[in-house]
Structure formats: structure tokens, C-alpha cells
Design a protein around this motif. Structure first.
Motif, PDB file in Angstrom:
ATOM      1  N   TYR A   1       0.851  -1.192   0.000  1.00 30.78           N
ATOM      2  CA  TYR A   1       0.000   0.000   0.000  1.00 30.78           C
ATOM      3  C   TYR A   1       0.881   1.234   0.000  1.00 30.78           C
ATOM      4  CZ  TYR A   1      -4.072  -2.891   0.709  1.00 30.78           C
ATOM      5  OH  TYR A   1      -5.070  -3.798   0.524  1.00 30.78           O
ATOM      6  N   SER A   2       0.493   2.219  -0.809  1.00 26.19           N
ATOM      7  CA  SER A   2       1.255   3.465  -0.888  1.00 26.19           C
ATOM      8  C   SER A   2       1.140   4.210   0.433  1.00 26.19           C
ATOM      9  CB  SER A   2       0.741   4.332  -2.035  1.00 26.19           C
ATOM     10  OG  SER A   2      -0.593   4.715  -1.779  1.00 26.19           O
ATOM     11  N   GLN A   3       2.094   5.076   0.693  1.00 27.91           N
ATOM     12  CA  GLN A   3       2.092   5.874   1.913  1.00 27.91           C
ATOM     13  C   GLN A   3       1.229   7.111   1.709  1.00 27.91           C
ATOM     14  OE1 GLN A   3       3.738   4.864   4.756  1.00 27.91           O
ATOM     15  NE2 GLN A   3       4.121   3.006   3.584  1.00 27.91           N
ATOM     16  N   GLY A   4       0.792   7.690   2.799  1.00 26.54           N
ATOM     17  CA  GLY A   4       0.049   8.940   2.701  1.00 26.54           C
ATOM     18  C   GLY A   4      -1.375   8.807   3.187  1.00 26.54           C
ATOM     19  N   GLU A   5      -2.103   9.888   3.006  1.00 24.90           N
ATOM     20  CA  GLU A   5      -3.473   9.969   3.487  1.00 24.90           C
ATOM     21  C   GLU A   5      -4.389   8.983   2.782  1.00 24.90           C
ATOM     22  OE1 GLU A   5      -6.413  13.614   3.724  1.00 24.90           O
ATOM     23  OE2 GLU A   5      -4.381  14.125   4.406  1.00 24.90           O
ATOM     24  N   ASN A   6      -4.283   8.907   1.481  1.00 25.17           N
ATOM     25  CA  ASN A   6      -5.109   7.990   0.687  1.00 25.17           C
ATOM     26  C   ASN A   6      -4.257   6.823   0.208  1.00 25.17           C
ATOM     27  OD1 ASN A   6      -7.348   9.700   0.902  1.00 25.17           O
ATOM     28  ND2 ASN A   6      -6.670  10.909  -0.848  1.00 25.17           N
ATOM     29  N   ALA A   7      -4.055   5.837   1.086  1.00 28.27           N
ATOM     30  CA  ALA A   7      -3.239   4.672   0.731  1.00 28.27           C
ATOM     31  C   ALA A   7      -3.887   3.919  -0.426  1.00 28.27           C
ATOM     32  CB  ALA A   7      -3.070   3.757   1.931  1.00 28.27           C
ATOM     33  N   THR A   8      -3.100   3.590  -1.433  1.00 22.61           N
ATOM     34  CA  THR A   8      -3.576   2.884  -2.613  1.00 22.61           C
ATOM     35  C   THR A   8      -2.908   1.520  -2.683  1.00 22.61           C
ATOM     36  OG1 THR A   8      -3.825   4.971  -3.795  1.00 22.61           O
ATOM     37  CG2 THR A   8      -3.725   2.976  -5.127  1.00 22.61           C
ATOM     38  N   ALA A   9      -3.691   0.481  -2.969  1.00 22.21           N
ATOM     39  CA  ALA A   9      -3.151  -0.869  -3.128  1.00 22.21           C
ATOM     40  C   ALA A   9      -2.381  -0.958  -4.442  1.00 22.21           C
ATOM     41  CB  ALA A   9      -4.266  -1.895  -3.114  1.00 22.21           C
ATOM     42  N   VAL A  10      -1.230  -1.612  -4.392  1.00 22.05           N
ATOM     43  CA  VAL A  10      -0.429  -1.887  -5.585  1.00 22.05           C
ATOM     44  C   VAL A  10      -0.122  -3.378  -5.562  1.00 22.05           C
ATOM     45  CG1 VAL A  10       1.678  -1.394  -6.859  1.00 22.05           C
ATOM     46  CG2 VAL A  10       0.603   0.413  -5.495  1.00 22.05           C
ATOM     47  N   ALA A  11      -0.758  -4.127  -6.465  1.00 18.51           N
ATOM     48  CA  ALA A  11      -0.582  -5.581  -6.520  1.00 18.51           C
ATOM     49  C   ALA A  11       0.305  -5.938  -7.703  1.00 18.51           C
ATOM     50  CB  ALA A  11      -1.931  -6.280  -6.650  1.00 18.51           C
ATOM     51  N   ARG A  12       1.294  -6.775  -7.441  1.00 17.06           N
ATOM     52  CA  ARG A  12       2.186  -7.275  -8.496  1.00 17.06           C
ATOM     53  C   ARG A  12       2.024  -8.784  -8.565  1.00 17.06           C
ATOM     54  NH1 ARG A  12       5.865  -3.979 -10.597  1.00 17.06           N
ATOM     55  NH2 ARG A  12       6.156  -1.972  -9.593  1.00 17.06           N
ATOM     56  N   TYR A  13       1.873  -9.280  -9.781  1.00 17.20           N
ATOM     57  CA  TYR A  13       1.821 -10.723  -9.969  1.00 17.20           C
ATOM     58  C   TYR A  13       2.393 -11.072 -11.329  1.00 17.20           C
ATOM     59  CZ  TYR A  13      -2.740  -9.435 -12.087  1.00 17.20           C
ATOM     60  OH  TYR A  13      -3.744  -8.857 -12.818  1.00 17.20           O
TER      61      TYR A  13
ATOM     62  N   VAL B   1       0.956  -5.294 -12.995  1.00 16.51           N
ATOM     63  CA  VAL B   1       0.777  -4.417 -11.837  1.00 16.51           C
ATOM     64  C   VAL B   1      -0.637  -3.864 -11.882  1.00 16.51           C
ATOM     65  CG1 VAL B   1       1.623  -2.398 -10.611  1.00 16.51           C
ATOM     66  CG2 VAL B   1       3.208  -3.758 -11.963  1.00 16.51           C
ATOM     67  N   ALA B   2      -1.366  -4.037 -10.764  1.00 15.41           N
ATOM     68  CA  ALA B   2      -2.735  -3.535 -10.653  1.00 15.41           C
ATOM     69  C   ALA B   2      -2.803  -2.535  -9.508  1.00 15.41           C
ATOM     70  CB  ALA B   2      -3.707  -4.683 -10.422  1.00 15.41           C
ATOM     71  N   PHE B   3      -3.446  -1.401  -9.747  1.00 17.19           N
ATOM     72  CA  PHE B   3      -3.520  -0.332  -8.762  1.00 17.19           C
ATOM     73  C   PHE B   3      -4.946  -0.179  -8.221  1.00 17.19           C
ATOM     74  CE2 PHE B   3       0.035   0.780 -11.510  1.00 17.19           C
ATOM     75  CZ  PHE B   3       1.010   1.117 -10.589  1.00 17.19           C
ATOM     76  N   GLY B   4      -5.060   0.364  -7.012  1.00 20.95           N
ATOM     77  CA  GLY B   4      -6.352   0.723  -6.440  1.00 20.95           C
ATOM     78  C   GLY B   4      -7.248  -0.476  -6.205  1.00 20.95           C
ATOM     79  N   ARG B   5      -8.496  -0.337  -6.643  1.00 21.20           N
ATOM     80  CA  ARG B   5      -9.476  -1.414  -6.422  1.00 21.20           C
ATOM     81  C   ARG B   5      -9.080  -2.695  -7.138  1.00 21.20           C
ATOM     82  NH1 ARG B   5     -15.470   0.497  -5.222  1.00 21.20           N
ATOM     83  NH2 ARG B   5     -14.891   2.002  -3.634  1.00 21.20           N
ATOM     84  N   SER B   6      -8.457  -2.562  -8.306  1.00 18.38           N
ATOM     85  CA  SER B   6      -7.986  -3.756  -9.014  1.00 18.38           C
ATOM     86  C   SER B   6      -6.933  -4.484  -8.190  1.00 18.38           C
ATOM     87  CB  SER B   6      -7.404  -3.381 -10.373  1.00 18.38           C
ATOM     88  OG  SER B   6      -8.411  -2.895 -11.222  1.00 18.38           O
ATOM     89  N   GLY B   7      -6.072  -3.733  -7.528  1.00 18.78           N
ATOM     90  CA  GLY B   7      -5.062  -4.326  -6.660  1.00 18.78           C
ATOM     91  C   GLY B   7      -5.680  -5.011  -5.458  1.00 18.78           C
ATOM     92  N   GLU B   8      -6.702  -4.381  -4.869  1.00 18.12           N
ATOM     93  CA  GLU B   8      -7.402  -4.980  -3.738  1.00 18.12           C
ATOM     94  C   GLU B   8      -8.125  -6.256  -4.155  1.00 18.12           C
ATOM     95  OE1 GLU B   8      -9.923  -1.822  -2.401  1.00 18.12           O
ATOM     96  OE2 GLU B   8      -8.232  -0.660  -1.594  1.00 18.12           O
ATOM     97  N   PHE B   9      -8.727  -6.246  -5.355  1.00 19.32           N
ATOM     98  CA  PHE B   9      -9.404  -7.431  -5.877  1.00 19.32           C
ATOM     99  C   PHE B   9      -8.409  -8.577  -6.052  1.00 19.32           C
ATOM    100  CE2 PHE B   9     -10.995 -10.189  -9.211  1.00 19.32           C
ATOM    101  CZ  PHE B   9     -12.331 -10.371  -8.862  1.00 19.32           C
ATOM    102  N   ALA B  10      -7.251  -8.270  -6.631  1.00 17.65           N
ATOM    103  CA  ALA B  10      -6.223  -9.292  -6.832  1.00 17.65           C
ATOM    104  C   ALA B  10      -5.780  -9.877  -5.496  1.00 17.65           C
ATOM    105  CB  ALA B  10      -5.030  -8.698  -7.581  1.00 17.65           C
ATOM    106  N   GLU B  11      -5.603  -9.016  -4.510  1.00 18.29           N
ATOM    107  CA  GLU B  11      -5.177  -9.481  -3.192  1.00 18.29           C
ATOM    108  C   GLU B  11      -6.199 -10.430  -2.582  1.00 18.29           C
ATOM    109  OE1 GLU B  11      -3.514  -7.497   0.908  1.00 18.29           O
ATOM    110  OE2 GLU B  11      -5.112  -6.424  -0.130  1.00 18.29           O
ATOM    111  N   LYS B  12      -7.470 -10.123  -2.753  1.00 18.98           N
ATOM    112  CA  LYS B  12      -8.526 -10.897  -2.102  1.00 18.98           C
ATOM    113  C   LYS B  12      -8.861 -12.201  -2.823  1.00 18.98           C
ATOM    114  CE  LYS B  12     -13.106 -10.234  -0.102  1.00 18.98           C
ATOM    115  NZ  LYS B  12     -14.197  -9.292   0.116  1.00 18.98           N
TER     116      LYS B  12
END
Length: 148
Positions: free
Chosen positions: A18-30, A53-64
Motif C-alpha cells: 500500500y502506498s504511503q500517505g493519506e489515501n493509501a492505494t493498493a499496488v498488486a504485483r503478480y 501491476v494492478a492499482f487501487g481497487r484492481s489491486g485490492e481485488f487481486a489481493e482478495k
């Protein structure tokens, strides 16, 4: 135009940060193992291994939901870059930035193929799929469905 369409199996579970900062964004690599259509010059490698590499909601989906062995389809764009490693050597990278990702086979087909696909956070309480691959909907909840 920079457009990529891939279908393959995950070589391992996605690595998510997850990116740093106020609005953390998921970054998924596969990495996807994508079969080659033709085998040239008796080449032993029959697949290409492509980093995605998937960012944001796509990254969260990949993680789950994505796990090693899951067959998925990805659309996106190729992105190249470079960096200097700790030894001072220039390293060049090529990866697919995911715009859309989806399952490329049913859960039953994945299990029959010998993959250990089981979405994270799911328990046995979910309705089971019938032999035709469709989910059985328990009686009494059809009023809640948006497509009666």
C-alpha cells in the motif's frame, strides 16, 4: 496504440503493498504464465512469464481473490522503465499495467485442473455451485435480487 490482452495462470499469490500517505492505494504485483501458441526450434520453454501491476481497487481485488494457479484474463498497457540497482548497474523493466482483470475459468474448472483456488475470506456457508456451474440461490431471497 498501447493495448495488451493476456490469458494465463498466476505463478504465485499476488504481492500487495500500500502506498504511503493519506489515501493509501493498493499496488498488486503478480506474474502470469502465458502459454506460447507455437514452439519454435524445439524451445523447451512453452510459456512466457509476464509481470503485471494492478492499482487501487484492481489491486485490492487481486489481493482478495487471486491465488497461485488461478487462470485470469488481463487487459492493460505495456510500460517500460529503468532504475540503477545498488551495484550501480542500470536495470530495464517491462510490465503490464492492468486496466481490467477477470477470472478466465470457473472455480470448479480450476479445482478440477488441480489448482488450490479458494477466494480469501470465503467459508463453507456460501451457496454451492450446482453441477452446471451455476450457483444455487436459497429459497426466500429472490425478493432481494435486482433481476427478478
Amino acid at each position: 496504440m498501447n493495448k495488451v490482452i493476456l490469458m494465463g495462470r498466476l505463478t504465485r499469490d499476488p504481492e500487495v503493498r500500500y502506498s504511503q500517505g493519506e489515501n493509501a492505494t493498493a499496488v498488486a504485483r503478480y506474474t502470469l504464465a502465458v502459454d506460447r501458441r507455437f514452439n519454435r526450434n524445439n524451445d523447451e520453454q512453452t510459456a512466457d512469464f509476464i509481470t503485471c501491476v494492478a492499482f487501487g481497487r484492481s489491486g485490492e481485488f487481486a489481493e482478495k481473490y487471486f491465488h497461485k494457479g488461478t487462470k485470469i484474463a488481463v487487459t492493460g498497457r505495456i510500460q517500460t522503465g529503468s532504475y540503477t540497482n545498488k551495484d550501480g548497474v542500470r536495470v530495464y523493466t517491462t510490465e503490464v499495467v492492468v486496466e481490467d482483470q477477470e477470472f478466465a475459468e470457473s472455480k470448479n474448472a480450476s479445482q478440477q485442473a488441480g489448482n488450490d483456488y479458494a477466494p480469501a475470506g470465503r467459508t463453507g456457508s456460501a451457496p454451492m455451485a450446482a453441477g452446471d456451474g451455476f450457483m444455487n440461490i436459497p429459497d426466500g431471497i429472490d425478493e432481494e435480487l435486482p433481476f427478478n
